[in-house]
Scaffold this motif. Structure first.
Motif, PDB file in Angstrom:
ATOM      1  N   PRO A  42       0.810  -1.221   0.000  1.00  0.00           N
ATOM      2  CA  PRO A  42       0.000   0.000   0.000  1.00  0.00           C
ATOM      3  C   PRO A  42       0.848   1.278   0.000  1.00  0.00           C
ATOM      4  O   PRO A  42       0.430   2.295  -0.559  1.00  0.00           O
ATOM      5  CB  PRO A  42      -0.843  -0.110   1.271  1.00  0.00           C
ATOM      6  N   TYR A  43       2.031   1.245   0.577  1.00  0.00           N
ATOM      7  CA  TYR A  43       2.901   2.424   0.592  1.00  0.00           C
ATOM      8  C   TYR A  43       3.491   2.681  -0.794  1.00  0.00           C
ATOM      9  O   TYR A  43       3.591   3.833  -1.218  1.00  0.00           O
ATOM     10  CB  TYR A  43       4.007   2.265   1.635  1.00  0.00           C
ATOM     11  N   SER A  44       3.851   1.612  -1.505  1.00  0.00           N
ATOM     12  CA  SER A  44       4.308   1.771  -2.883  1.00  0.00           C
ATOM     13  C   SER A  44       3.167   2.316  -3.736  1.00  0.00           C
ATOM     14  O   SER A  44       3.375   3.174  -4.599  1.00  0.00           O
ATOM     15  CB  SER A  44       4.793   0.429  -3.459  1.00  0.00           C
ATOM     16  N   GLY A  45       1.971   1.819  -3.495  1.00  0.00           N
ATOM     17  CA  GLY A  45       0.808   2.309  -4.233  1.00  0.00           C
ATOM     18  C   GLY A  45       0.522   3.771  -3.952  1.00  0.00           C
ATOM     19  O   GLY A  45       0.202   4.546  -4.854  1.00  0.00           O
ATOM     20  N   ALA A  46       0.665   4.178  -2.689  1.00  0.00           N
ATOM     21  CA  ALA A  46       0.385   5.563  -2.307  1.00  0.00           C
ATOM     22  C   ALA A  46       1.398   6.536  -2.899  1.00  0.00           C
ATOM     23  O   ALA A  46       1.062   7.683  -3.207  1.00  0.00           O
ATOM     24  CB  ALA A  46       0.358   5.694  -0.787  1.00  0.00           C
ATOM     25  N   VAL A  47       2.638   6.101  -3.072  1.00  0.00           N
ATOM     26  CA  VAL A  47       3.665   6.998  -3.589  1.00  0.00           C
ATOM     27  C   VAL A  47       3.655   7.054  -5.123  1.00  0.00           C
ATOM     28  O   VAL A  47       4.244   7.965  -5.717  1.00  0.00           O
ATOM     29  CB  VAL A  47       5.066   6.619  -3.037  1.00  0.00           C
ATOM     30  N   HIS A  48       2.956   6.136  -5.774  1.00  0.00           N
ATOM     31  CA  HIS A  48       2.919   6.110  -7.244  1.00  0.00           C
ATOM     32  C   HIS A  48       2.483   7.455  -7.844  1.00  0.00           C
ATOM     33  O   HIS A  48       3.184   7.990  -8.711  1.00  0.00           O
ATOM     34  CB  HIS A  48       2.037   4.947  -7.726  1.00  0.00           C
ATOM     35  N   PRO A  49       1.367   8.058  -7.406  1.00  0.00           N
ATOM     36  CA  PRO A  49       0.999   9.357  -7.983  1.00  0.00           C
ATOM     37  C   PRO A  49       1.970  10.475  -7.613  1.00  0.00           C
ATOM     38  O   PRO A  49       2.135  11.441  -8.360  1.00  0.00           O
ATOM     39  CB  PRO A  49      -0.408   9.628  -7.437  1.00  0.00           C
ATOM     40  N   VAL A  50       2.644  10.338  -6.492  1.00  0.00           N
ATOM     41  CA  VAL A  50       3.660  11.315  -6.096  1.00  0.00           C
ATOM     42  C   VAL A  50       4.813  11.280  -7.098  1.00  0.00           C
ATOM     43  O   VAL A  50       5.292  12.329  -7.556  1.00  0.00           O
ATOM     44  CB  VAL A  50       4.163  11.037  -4.658  1.00  0.00           C
ATOM     45  N   ILE A  51       5.239  10.082  -7.453  1.00  0.00           N
ATOM     46  CA  ILE A  51       6.327   9.930  -8.428  1.00  0.00           C
ATOM     47  C   ILE A  51       5.915  10.513  -9.774  1.00  0.00           C
ATOM     48  O   ILE A  51       6.711  11.177 -10.447  1.00  0.00           O
ATOM     49  CB  ILE A  51       6.741   8.445  -8.579  1.00  0.00           C
ATOM     50  N   GLN A  52       4.678  10.291 -10.173  1.00  0.00           N
ATOM     51  CA  GLN A  52       4.204  10.850 -11.445  1.00  0.00           C
ATOM     52  C   GLN A  52       4.262  12.379 -11.422  1.00  0.00           C
ATOM     53  O   GLN A  52       4.657  13.004 -12.412  1.00  0.00           O
ATOM     54  CB  GLN A  52       2.793  10.351 -11.749  1.00  0.00           C
TER      55      GLN A  52
END
Length: 193
Positions: A42-52
């Protein structure tokens, strides 16, 4: 002024970024952000839009690299998800599958992977065969092994220009860390936002 947290004592990135990696952005960008991630985390998922958002902010001045680090003991579908991304890569659609896996993370189950493969335009029978290929498993094992040797224990873990990043995973903190890294670059490479 807030000081960005870059780990001093942690090991650096042991496997240098190369053409074996999945990367977005210019291969010659002055800044490199490497993520060791798990598609079910879930933490990798949460940071995905941040990386974008970070990628949009820096544009061609940043190359982003994603490496697989499936935490199979806590995430039962992490490995099959990584295999799906690598199988999609064999058809030139790694990033499409990567994004879909994170965007649909709460629906992640092995049965949906052929549907998602079709959705992104893959040859579904070839995708199914690729899931079983050694090249897929080998790539994931090499990513994971390089993470372990680089001191990765959980996901997501980031490296900025080879140095471990221990700060917060929100947009402003990552943006600040990348900008601070820019100040250590030679003057001619400081063309960043």
């Amino acid at each position: 002024m807030h000081k960005v947290q870059i780990a001093d004592e942690a090991p650096s990135l042991t496997l240098l970024v190369s053409e074996r990696d999945h990367l977005q952005g210019s291969p010659h960008a002055p800044l490199t952000l490497v993520e060791y991630g798990d598609y079910q985390c879930p933490y990798s998922g949460a940071v995905h839009p941040v990386i974008q958002r970070i990628q949009k902010a820096f544009g061609k001045e940043l190359r982003f690299v994603f490496r697989n680090f499936p935490l199979t003991q806590t995430h039962p579908y992490a490995l099959i998800a990584a295999e799906a991304a690598e199988a999609a890569a064999l058809q030139g659609k790694f990033w499409e599958m990567h994004d879909l896996l994170f965007e649909q993370q709460t629906s992640l189950e092995p049965e949906v992977l052929p549907l998602w493969a079709k959705e992104i335009g893959l040859d579904v029978p070839a995708f199914g065969v690729a899931l079983q290929q050694d090249i897929v498993a080998s790539h994931i094992k090499e990513d994971r092994r390089s993470g372990v040797h680089s001191g990765v224990h959980d996901t997501p873990t980031f490296f900025i220009n080879g140095t471990p990043y221990d700060g917060s995973l929100d947009y402003l903190s990552l943006l600040r860390a990348l900008r601070e890294q820019r100040t250590t670059l030679p003057h001619e490479e400081r063309r960043l936002p």
